[in-house]
Design a protein around this motif. Structure first.
Motif, PDB file in Angstrom:
ATOM      1  N   ASP A 224       0.718  -1.281   0.003  1.00 58.13           N
ATOM      2  CA  ASP A 224       0.068   0.004   0.178  1.00 58.13           C
ATOM      3  C   ASP A 224       0.934   1.276   0.150  1.00 58.13           C
ATOM      4  O   ASP A 224       0.210   2.402   0.004  1.00 58.13           O
ATOM      5  N   ALA A 225       2.149   1.177   0.116  1.00 56.37           N
ATOM      6  CA  ALA A 225       2.900   2.140  -0.193  1.00 56.37           C
ATOM      7  C   ALA A 225       3.142   2.960  -1.184  1.00 56.37           C
ATOM      8  O   ALA A 225       3.138   2.300  -2.317  1.00 56.37           O
ATOM      9  N   PRO A 226       2.908   4.221  -1.211  1.00 54.80           N
ATOM     10  CA  PRO A 226       2.945   5.097  -2.587  1.00 54.80           C
ATOM     11  C   PRO A 226       4.293   4.935  -3.258  1.00 54.80           C
ATOM     12  O   PRO A 226       5.240   4.507  -2.456  1.00 54.80           O
ATOM     13  N   GLY A 227       4.295   4.764  -4.607  1.00 57.18           N
ATOM     14  CA  GLY A 227       5.666   4.351  -5.129  1.00 57.18           C
ATOM     15  C   GLY A 227       5.959   3.256  -5.496  1.00 57.18           C
ATOM     16  O   GLY A 227       7.187   2.771  -6.007  1.00 57.18           O
ATOM     17  N   GLY A 228       5.012   2.182  -5.513  1.00 64.49           N
ATOM     18  CA  GLY A 228       5.268   0.672  -5.602  1.00 64.49           C
ATOM     19  C   GLY A 228       5.123   0.343  -6.877  1.00 64.49           C
ATOM     20  O   GLY A 228       5.118   1.265  -7.899  1.00 64.49           O
ATOM     21  N   VAL A 229       5.056  -0.899  -7.215  1.00 62.09           N
ATOM     22  CA  VAL A 229       4.832  -1.552  -8.648  1.00 62.09           C
ATOM     23  C   VAL A 229       3.573  -1.009  -9.315  1.00 62.09           C
ATOM     24  O   VAL A 229       3.934  -0.457 -10.643  1.00 62.09           O
ATOM     25  N   ALA A 230       2.442  -0.822  -8.638  1.00 57.82           N
ATOM     26  CA  ALA A 230       1.278  -0.240  -9.318  1.00 57.82           C
ATOM     27  C   ALA A 230       1.556   1.204 -10.049  1.00 57.82           C
ATOM     28  O   ALA A 230       1.208   1.399 -11.164  1.00 57.82           O
ATOM     29  N   GLU A 231       2.195   1.929  -9.317  1.00 59.92           N
ATOM     30  CA  GLU A 231       2.490   3.296  -9.854  1.00 59.92           C
ATOM     31  C   GLU A 231       3.544   3.190 -10.832  1.00 59.92           C
ATOM     32  O   GLU A 231       3.448   3.976 -11.834  1.00 59.92           O
ATOM     33  N   ARG A 232       4.334   2.303 -10.754  1.00 62.03           N
ATOM     34  CA  ARG A 232       5.534   2.139 -11.739  1.00 62.03           C
ATOM     35  C   ARG A 232       5.006   1.802 -13.106  1.00 62.03           C
ATOM     36  O   ARG A 232       5.557   2.259 -14.162  1.00 62.03           O
ATOM     37  N   VAL A 233       4.130   0.689 -13.006  1.00 57.90           N
ATOM     38  CA  VAL A 233       3.378   0.215 -14.213  1.00 57.90           C
ATOM     39  C   VAL A 233       2.660   1.498 -14.988  1.00 57.90           C
ATOM     40  O   VAL A 233       2.519   1.652 -16.134  1.00 57.90           O
ATOM     41  N   LEU A 234       1.894   2.333 -14.028  1.00 58.78           N
ATOM     42  CA  LEU A 234       1.145   3.141 -14.754  1.00 58.78           C
ATOM     43  C   LEU A 234       1.796   4.637 -15.138  1.00 58.78           C
ATOM     44  O   LEU A 234       1.297   5.184 -15.995  1.00 58.78           O
ATOM     45  N   GLN A 235       2.907   4.803 -14.628  1.00 61.61           N
ATOM     46  CA  GLN A 235       3.724   6.153 -14.940  1.00 61.61           C
ATOM     47  C   GLN A 235       3.973   6.195 -16.335  1.00 61.61           C
ATOM     48  O   GLN A 235       3.694   7.266 -16.777  1.00 61.61           O
ATOM     49  N   PRO A 236       4.689   5.300 -16.913  1.00 62.67           N
ATOM     50  CA  PRO A 236       4.889   5.819 -18.436  1.00 62.67           C
ATOM     51  C   PRO A 236       3.471   5.740 -19.381  1.00 62.67           C
ATOM     52  O   PRO A 236       3.550   6.590 -20.080  1.00 62.67           O
ATOM     53  N   LEU A 237       2.605   4.834 -18.780  1.00 65.42           N
ATOM     54  CA  LEU A 237       1.371   4.956 -19.692  1.00 65.42           C
ATOM     55  C   LEU A 237       0.702   6.300 -19.761  1.00 65.42           C
ATOM     56  O   LEU A 237       0.200   6.895 -20.292  1.00 65.42           O
ATOM     57  N   LEU A 238       0.341   6.707 -18.190  1.00 66.54           N
ATOM     58  CA  LEU A 238      -0.098   8.096 -17.824  1.00 66.54           C
ATOM     59  C   LEU A 238       0.480   9.142 -18.341  1.00 66.54           C
ATOM     60  O   LEU A 238       0.160  10.149 -19.125  1.00 66.54           O
ATOM     61  N   SER A 239       2.000   9.016 -18.281  1.00 69.38           N
ATOM     62  CA  SER A 239       2.890  10.134 -18.978  1.00 69.38           C
ATOM     63  C   SER A 239       2.389  10.284 -20.546  1.00 69.38           C
ATOM     64  O   SER A 239       2.302  11.424 -20.953  1.00 69.38           O
ATOM     65  N   ALA A 240       2.618   9.076 -21.306  1.00 64.58           N
ATOM     66  CA  ALA A 240       2.301   9.281 -22.602  1.00 64.58           C
ATOM     67  C   ALA A 240       1.038   9.580 -22.995  1.00 64.58           C
ATOM     68  O   ALA A 240       0.807  10.557 -23.948  1.00 64.58           O
ATOM     69  N   ALA A 241      -0.138   9.265 -22.207  1.00 63.58           N
ATOM     70  CA  ALA A 241      -1.418   9.616 -22.552  1.00 63.58           C
ATOM     71  C   ALA A 241      -1.637  11.213 -22.355  1.00 63.58           C
ATOM     72  O   ALA A 241      -2.161  11.737 -23.280  1.00 63.58           O
ATOM     73  N   LEU A 242      -0.982  11.685 -21.288  1.00 63.71           N
ATOM     74  CA  LEU A 242      -1.060  13.332 -21.119  1.00 63.71           C
ATOM     75  C   LEU A 242      -0.303  13.845 -22.283  1.00 63.71           C
ATOM     76  O   LEU A 242      -0.889  14.989 -22.814  1.00 63.71           O
ATOM     77  N   ASP A 243       0.867  13.420 -22.682  1.00 61.77           N
ATOM     78  CA  ASP A 243       1.763  14.102 -23.625  1.00 61.77           C
ATOM     79  C   ASP A 243       0.872  13.828 -24.993  1.00 61.77           C
ATOM     80  O   ASP A 243       0.888  15.086 -25.883  1.00 61.77           O
ATOM     81  N   ASN A 244       0.072  12.835 -25.243  1.00 64.55           N
ATOM     82  CA  ASN A 244      -0.663  12.549 -26.499  1.00 64.55           C
ATOM     83  C   ASN A 244      -1.661  13.585 -26.610  1.00 64.55           C
ATOM     84  O   ASN A 244      -1.997  14.018 -27.663  1.00 64.55           O
ATOM     85  N   VAL A 245      -2.423  13.666 -25.494  1.00 67.18           N
ATOM     86  CA  VAL A 245      -3.785  14.651 -25.606  1.00 67.18           C
ATOM     87  C   VAL A 245      -3.386  16.156 -25.758  1.00 67.18           C
ATOM     88  O   VAL A 245      -4.067  16.702 -26.340  1.00 67.18           O
ATOM     89  N   LEU A 246      -2.400  16.537 -25.125  1.00 65.01           N
ATOM     90  CA  LEU A 246      -1.935  17.853 -25.180  1.00 65.01           C
ATOM     91  C   LEU A 246      -1.221  18.172 -26.669  1.00 65.01           C
ATOM     92  O   LEU A 246      -1.428  19.190 -27.173  1.00 65.01           O
ATOM     93  N   ARG A 247      -0.843  17.221 -27.226  1.00 64.44           N
ATOM     94  CA  ARG A 247      -0.214  17.341 -28.653  1.00 64.44           C
ATOM     95  C   ARG A 247      -1.349  17.137 -29.602  1.00 64.44           C
ATOM     96  O   ARG A 247      -1.300  17.843 -30.601  1.00 64.44           O
ATOM     97  N   ARG A 248      -2.373  15.993 -29.523  1.00 66.14           N
ATOM     98  CA  ARG A 248      -3.189  15.699 -30.449  1.00 66.14           C
ATOM     99  C   ARG A 248      -4.486  16.017 -30.241  1.00 66.14           C
ATOM    100  O   ARG A 248      -5.491  15.793 -30.989  1.00 66.14           O
ATOM    101  N   GLY A 249      -4.882  16.412 -28.947  1.00 62.41           N
ATOM    102  CA  GLY A 249      -6.334  16.514 -28.879  1.00 62.41           C
ATOM    103  C   GLY A 249      -7.304  15.289 -28.299  1.00 62.41           C
ATOM    104  O   GLY A 249      -6.339  14.384 -28.299  1.00 62.41           O
ATOM    105  N   PRO A 250      -8.594  15.625 -28.762  1.00 59.84           N
ATOM    106  CA  PRO A 250      -9.182  14.147 -28.477  1.00 59.84           C
ATOM    107  C   PRO A 250      -8.905  13.085 -29.110  1.00 59.84           C
ATOM    108  O   PRO A 250      -9.194  11.843 -28.842  1.00 59.84           O
ATOM    109  N   SER A 251      -8.272  13.243 -30.377  1.00 61.30           N
ATOM    110  CA  SER A 251      -8.072  11.990 -31.311  1.00 61.30           C
ATOM    111  C   SER A 251      -6.721  11.170 -30.689  1.00 61.30           C
ATOM    112  O   SER A 251      -6.698   9.759 -31.050  1.00 61.30           O
ATOM    113  N   ALA A 252      -6.388  11.564 -29.350  1.00 63.84           N
ATOM    114  CA  ALA A 252      -5.264  10.766 -28.776  1.00 63.84           C
ATOM    115  C   ALA A 252      -5.991   9.568 -28.022  1.00 63.84           C
ATOM    116  O   ALA A 252      -5.457   8.760 -27.583  1.00 63.84           O
ATOM    117  N   LEU A 253      -7.144   9.621 -27.945  1.00 63.39           N
ATOM    118  CA  LEU A 253      -8.073   8.698 -27.074  1.00 63.39           C
ATOM    119  C   LEU A 253      -7.822   7.301 -27.728  1.00 63.39           C
ATOM    120  O   LEU A 253      -8.227   6.969 -29.023  1.00 63.39           O
TER     121      LEU A 253
END
Length: 311
Positions: A224-253
């Motif tokens: 349950d500690a922050p920064g564990g495997v669950a966070e590490r799994v999500l981090q690159p995915l979330l970063s890419a999704a955020l970058d994609n939508v800011l670059r390309r708008g709703p078509s990034a979905l």
């Protein structure tokens, strides 16, 4: 115009700054102003935490009552919560402690300059300077100011010139927000940043549930500690999704909603219901909004708008 570095003056005028109060935002602003040569002469601080923060970030600044802070500066920064701003302004106006010509700036996102009217009537120069940034109370706050955008509102072009100059001095990017649009501006920022925290926290909780008890190379995979495997799994995915939508708008979905995969979404909802019905409700609400944006298939819309998941 010669005092705020926006013409041929060799350097911006040095301002004596007063801050009400010594919270996360106020002290970050104060430290940023001092980095570029302004002097925080006084600040108000009531709690032990705020007094410690003031002593750490603004060691040369005197801690004084609010009216004395206001009387010692030519830039008064009001960095109190939105709910306290109106009463603070009214109190300052009643005491007459703000001299005519004083620049009075607040950092509220929700308000423009209208809330400063009692002080404007007494000759103050009203500004709204809101950093589009989250603050933690740690050292990174000050550095983040230098890369943030600031929603600025002023009563006239002179005020805008002052606000723009102050923001540019500390490395930020000023963005004009009309008085009538301050609430919409603030709502957009809150929706994007605050709700992102809730969304990610829900995703982490669900992923921890999915991985609970698993082992990787002989080590427990999830706790349950922050920064564990669950966070590490999500981090690159979330970063890419955020970058994609800011670059390309709703078509990034991407994903099952974008594909109109009603069966997958229904299965997701049932699985998340077992983890936490509130997480499932959040997933469903966001999926519905995503489906509305993409013009999704009727069968998927029926699942998201109905009471049951695929039944």
């Amino acid at each position: 115009m010669n005092s705020f570095g926006i013409t041929n003056a060799p350097a911006p005028a040095r301002l004596s700054v007063g801050i009400v109060s010594a919270g996360r935002v106020g002290t970050a602003f104060g430290a940023a102003f001092e980095r570029v040569g302004h002097v925080v002469v006084a600040c108000s601080a009531v709690s032990d935490i705020s007094r410690h923060r003031a002593a750490t970030r603004l060691p040369e600044s005197q801690i004084l009552p609010v009216d004395e802070v206001a009387g010692r500066c030519n830039l008064l920064l009001l960095a109190v919560p939105d709910t306290e701003l109106s009463s603070l302004v009214g109190g300052l106006a009643a005491t007459g402690s703000v001299a005519a010509g004083t620049i009075v700036a607040h950092v509220s996102g929700a308000h423009g300059t209208a809330i400063l009217e009692p002080l404007t009537e007494q000759g103050a120069v009203p500004l709204a300077i809101h950093p589009a940034m989250t603050f933690t109370g740690h050292d990174e706050d000050i550095d983040r100011l230098s890369s943030a955008c600031f929603g600025i509102t002023a009563a006239d072009e002179v005020g805008y010139a002052i606000a723009q100059s102050l923001v540019l001095e500390i490395g930020g990017e000023p963005v004009r927000v009309p008085e009538s649009m301050r609430t919409t501006y603030h709502a957009a920022l809150a929706h994007g940043s605050n709700h992102l925290v809730t969304l990610v926290a829900d995703a982490v909780e669900a992923l921890r549930s999915a991985l609970q008890g698993e082992e990787l190379l002989g080590q427990q995979l999830v706790d349950d500690a922050p920064g564990g495997v669950a966070e590490r799994v999500l981090q690159p995915l979330l970063s890419a999704a955020l970058d994609n939508v800011l670059r390309r708008g709703p078509s990034a979905l991407t994903g099952p909603v974008a594909r109109g995969d009603a069966d997958a979404v229904a299965a997701h909802l049932r699985a998340l219901e077992a983890v936490d019905p509130q997480i499932a409700a959040g997933y469903r609400a966001m999926s519905l909004r995503s489906a509305q944006r993409t013009g999704s298939k009727p069968e998927l819309m029926a699942i998201l708008e109905g009471a049951e998941y695929g039944e």
